[in-house]
Scaffold this active site. Structure first.
Site, mmCIF file in Angstrom:
data_model
loop_
_atom_site.group_PDB
_atom_site.id
_atom_site.type_symbol
_atom_site.label_atom_id
_atom_site.label_comp_id
_atom_site.label_asym_id
_atom_site.label_seq_id
_atom_site.Cartn_x
_atom_site.Cartn_y
_atom_site.Cartn_z
ATOM 1 N N ASP A 409 0.864 -1.187 0.000
ATOM 2 C CA ASP A 409 0.000 0.000 0.000
ATOM 3 C C ASP A 409 0.903 1.241 0.000
ATOM 4 O O ASP A 409 2.129 1.138 0.158
ATOM 5 C CB ASP A 409 -0.884 -0.032 1.258
ATOM 6 N N GLU A 412 2.616 5.067 -4.023
ATOM 7 C CA GLU A 412 2.552 6.007 -5.155
ATOM 8 C C GLU A 412 3.859 6.790 -5.386
ATOM 9 O O GLU A 412 4.090 7.131 -6.571
ATOM 10 C CB GLU A 412 1.384 6.983 -4.955
ATOM 11 N N ASP A 490 -9.163 3.211 -2.059
ATOM 12 C CA ASP A 490 -10.050 3.583 -0.957
ATOM 13 C C ASP A 490 -11.388 4.098 -1.462
ATOM 14 O O ASP A 490 -11.700 5.298 -1.396
ATOM 15 C CB ASP A 490 -9.364 4.622 -0.077
#
Length: 843
Positions: A409, A412, A490
């Protein structure tokens, strides 16, 4: 021939690998770059693919494209232009060529079979902060798709500008053209007569403006860093274009079977006792699942590769209890590393200089994320990736076992206290490369390193063979399909988010990203019960199937919503396990052929303009169509479903065989028990219909073939099987069977179909054998019952197939029991073995 400056150049008809073309004056302006010396370069690849690049020393993306140029470019030179033909089209198109205008070499026409399909016009009047740009025109295109990831419609809108810049966006908004977690800079342009594709290979901050008119579609690309590098894929069909993209960036990997089962996740299961009680709850309520997940709270203070000693004191014992039921576990390993002396990951990375550096190179880049002050591993560095892979070995990742897999997770990368919640664009990576050049690839590189780590850990005891990895990543780039799965991040517990999940997943699938899914029920907030049920029913047919929820939401295990909803969710999850043989076969075909597991309907009916913008349904493989429900029953208890095809190709309700005509729109009444799922005429779907608690528990179960005949009584399909977890299939240890029904005869033979895109199979050095058989054959669409059904006699040395305890009765003609009702024939206990060739006759 000659360059524009008059200098003599090579004159042979074909050139090795690429052709460099001089630019007239060698100079042009671009934003704040006063002068750039560039050379135009054209490369040829298989399938008629061409690449156009302006080479100027700026950063070029690495590792995303795995195909190599083949070296056959024919040259036809004239005073006004140069035509470069691709000598390798593999039969998918007659020919493709690039026509480049002199003297600048910055106007390029890409043609398919002598018809202009795409025009590149390099932009030399860019905004002040832009590095490279071009207007790319798709002649005759009606719709255009691609450039994930964002929560927008499948068909991109004219007048909209889309941003490609991976970001951790809190509660991302629907229909927002800004990018979210991942990027694939790929477009597929489509009309009823032609489909083509293009890849803008740039990992920097990029925008794409879309403009449509009657003669085609224009995409205006601008990137703030990097090189102009454009790949042209000539199609001519959507399937060809996708397979060409898969050829360029790598075919999807074949995941282990358990990864295609249902996954149960939450931020966070609080302890070993909590985790094991959830596992037991699935058994108590007779609901199948395969993987339970642990989020960041399972660690020692957000130190990844560690365990909270108070709440998870005996992680190996916990995993042993999960493994005893044939299930697996996933833990999270984010890219930010807590700056804490004594933490082995930090200590080793710091000592070896493995973190991303500050903009001036003076020290490690620091920022804030879940652990507090953190630094980020420089996964662009091959040495860092190699080192990181060793962290997954059992002597490094204490408390891990062979059933433990990985979730990535925040890659980015997410930096809480930085502009746009991401890394400083001037931070330095390996080789002095600035973050702005590689930003969109950062998560891709961590996934690559994690994949290598899971391979490395299985190359020795306690493993007896190297096992296939399973990795879920939030961020991605072109090529991620080679390493793992992706989810849409999300999302929210809203009907609108359930509805938008379909086009989001389809955009990824069209861009060669195969293993994709959305969190069931929505990550944020608490779903109403009807929404949760409908989400399970829809997600059961998507490639990745996981329930997940935010820390502050109510508990959401499937049995917490009353007895009736528990039944509905149980049935939805079981529907997934029922079709897993078909899903696994389609994942194998994706790995072998470069196709997708799910796709929009226009993909299979490319001339039907009613499908060009349809996004409320999807195909699973080429046989099943799924139409999720996006509204409460109080609003409407029916949906209109458009079924494409020809009158000779009816559709059948997947569960009861009700026939529907095509092409036509049908109003389908929907109670809460199911959503509309159809089987296309002329197809065969393999299934397993015994309810079990996991894929491991199903491994010895027999199969069912569900056959939907066309107007001529024909159908075909296949079933693939291997050991479901190792790489032995690459050495020939698998079974792939073809089934065909024609003229009242159903035959099982070895699967031998190939295409121009079929992956080369190495000579078989291993084998896979099984005694598995078919317990049921169901046929939809027959006009009358047969007088009798026979299994024709089989012959051969069954011991040579490794068949054990197979009776001699299969060597004589057997009369089979059957039932017939309302056009559905059910053959019970046909005695047909998966490994053997056999024939069943409908007399």
């Amino acid at each position: 021939f000659f360059s524009a400056t008059g200098a003599p150049m090579r004159c042979s008809a074909f050139f090795a690998f690429c052709l460099f073309l001089g630019i007239c004056d060698g100079l042009w302006s671009s934003g704040n770059i006063e002068e750039r010396k560039q050379e135009a370069q054209v490369d040829a690849y298989d399938y008629g693919i061409l690449k156009y690049t302006l080479v100027d020393g700026a950063y070029k993306v690495k590792d995303a494209v795995v195909a190599k140029p083949h070296g056959e470019l024919s040259v036809n030179d004239s005073p006004s232009h140069m035509v470069l033909g691709n000598g390798q089209t593999n039969g998918v198109v007659a020919k493709s060529h690039a026509k480049i205008a002199k003297p600048t070499f910055t106007e390029v026409e890409m043609s398919v079979n002598d018809e202009v399909a795409m025009h590149i016009s390099v932009d030399d009047k860019l905004p002040e902060n832009a590095q490279v740009g071009a207007k790319i025109r798709f002649a005759g295109a009606k719709t255009i798709y691609g450039i994930p990831e964002r929560a927008v419609d499948l068909a991109l809108k004219s007048g909209h500008t889309y941003r490609l810049w991976n970001l951790d966006v809190f509660r991302y908004q629907l229909d927002d053209t800004k990018g979210i977690y991942g990027t694939i800079p790929f477009l597929m342009a489509h009309s009823a007569t032609r489909t083509i594709g293009m890849l803008w290979l740039n990992a920097g901050d990029t925008t794409v403006g879309i403009e449509k008119d009657e003669s085609g579609i224009t995409a205006k690309w601008q990137s703030l860093s990097g090189t102009l590098e454009v790949y042209f894929m000539p199609g001519p069909t959507p399937l060809d274009t996708l397979q060409q993209m898969s050829y360029l960036t790598g075919k999807p990997y074949l995941p282990p079977l358990f990864a295609m089962g249902y996954h149960q996740c939450r931020w966070n299961y609080r302890s070993e006792e909590d985790t094991l009680s959830v596992d037991e709850g699935f058994d108590t309520h007779d609901i199948p699942y395969d993987v339970i997940w642990l989020d960041i709270e399972h660690t020692d203070g957000k130190r990844y590769f560690t365990w909270d000693a108070h709440n998870f004191p005996t992680p190996e014992l916990m995993q042993e209890k999960i493994a005893a039921k044939g299930r697996k576990m996933v833990t999270i390993t984010d890219p930010h590393i807590k700056r804490a002396a004594g933490y082995h990951i930090f200590d080793e990375a710091s000592a070896n200089g493995y973190f991303v550096k500050k903009s001036d190179g003076s020290g490690d880049y620091e920022g804030h994320c879940w652990p507090g002050t953190s630094s980020w591993l420089d996964f662009t560095n091959p040495a860092v990736r190699d080192w990181y892979a060793t962290m997954f070995k059992y002597d490094k990742y204490k408390g891990s076992t062979p059933i433990l897999y990985t979730w990535i997770d925040m890659n980015e990368p997410s930096v809480f206290n930085s502009h746009e919640v991401t890394m400083d664009i001037e931070a330095q990576h390996h080789g002095g490369v600035r973050h702005k050049d590689v930003h969109n690839q950062y998560g891709f590189y961590q996934t690559m390193a994690t994949y290598a780590g899971q391979i490395l850990r299985s190359q020795g005891p306690p493993h007896d063979t190297t096992t296939r990895p399973f990795i879920l990543s939030r961020s991605f780039f072109a090529g991620t399909q080679r390493y793992g799965a992706i989810w849409t991040g999300d999302n929210e517990a809203k009907w609108s988010h359930l509805e938008k999940a379909t086009p989001m997943l389809l955009a990824m699938s069209l861009s060669a990203l195969t293993f994709v899914g959305a969190d069931v029920g929505g990550f944020f907030d608490n779903p109403e019960e009807e929404l949760l049920v409908r989400w399970y029913q829809a997600a059961a047919y998507t490639p990745f199937f996981r329930g997940h929820a935010h820390l502050e939401t109510k508990r959401r295990e499937p049995w917490l919503f009353g007895e009736e909803n528990t039944r509905l969710i149980r049935d939805a999850i079981r529907s997934r396990y029922r079709v897993l043989p078909y899903i696994y076969t389609n994942f194998y075909l994706a790995a072998k052929e470069g196709v997708s597991v799910i796709s929009p309907l226009f993909f299979w009916w490319p001339t039907d303009e009613k499908l060009f913008e349809l996004q409320d349904a999807f195909m699973l493989g080429d046989a099943m169509m799924v139409r999720p429900i996006f509204n409460r029953r109080s609003e409407s208890d029916s949906v209109d479903v458009y079924l494409p095809g020809s009158p000779s190709e009816p559709w059948y309700d997947f569960n009861d065989g009700t026939a529907y005509t095509a092409p036509a729109t049908h109003t389908i009444t929907c109670d809460m028990n199911k959503i509309p799922v159809f089987q296309k005429a002329g197809t065969i779907v393999p299934m397993r219909e015994r309810a079990r608690r996991s894929t491991t528990a199903m491994r010895n179960d027999p199969f069912t073939l569900q056959i939907a005949v066309d107007a001529q009584g024909r159908a075909s399909g296949s079933l693939y099987l291997d050991d479901t977890h190792s790489h032995k299939y690459e050495n020939g240890a698998y079974i792939h069977r073809q089934f065909t029904l024609q003229d009242g005869t159903l035959k099982a033979t070895k699967y031998t179909r190939t295409s121009a895109y079929t992956a080369t199979q190495a000579p078989a050095t291993e084998a896979f054998t099984t005694n598995l058989y078919f317990e049921r054959i169901r046929i939809y669409g027959l006009s009358k019952a047969p007088a009798a059904v026979f299994l024709e006699p089989l012959s051969g040395d069954f011991n040579a197939y490794g068949m054990q305890d197979v009776g001699a009765d299969i060597q004589t003609r057997q009369s089979l029991a059957f039932d017939f009702s309302n056009g559905m024939l059910t053959i019970r206990k046909p005695g047909a073995y998966l490994m053997l060739d056999w024939t069943i006759t409908l007399a």
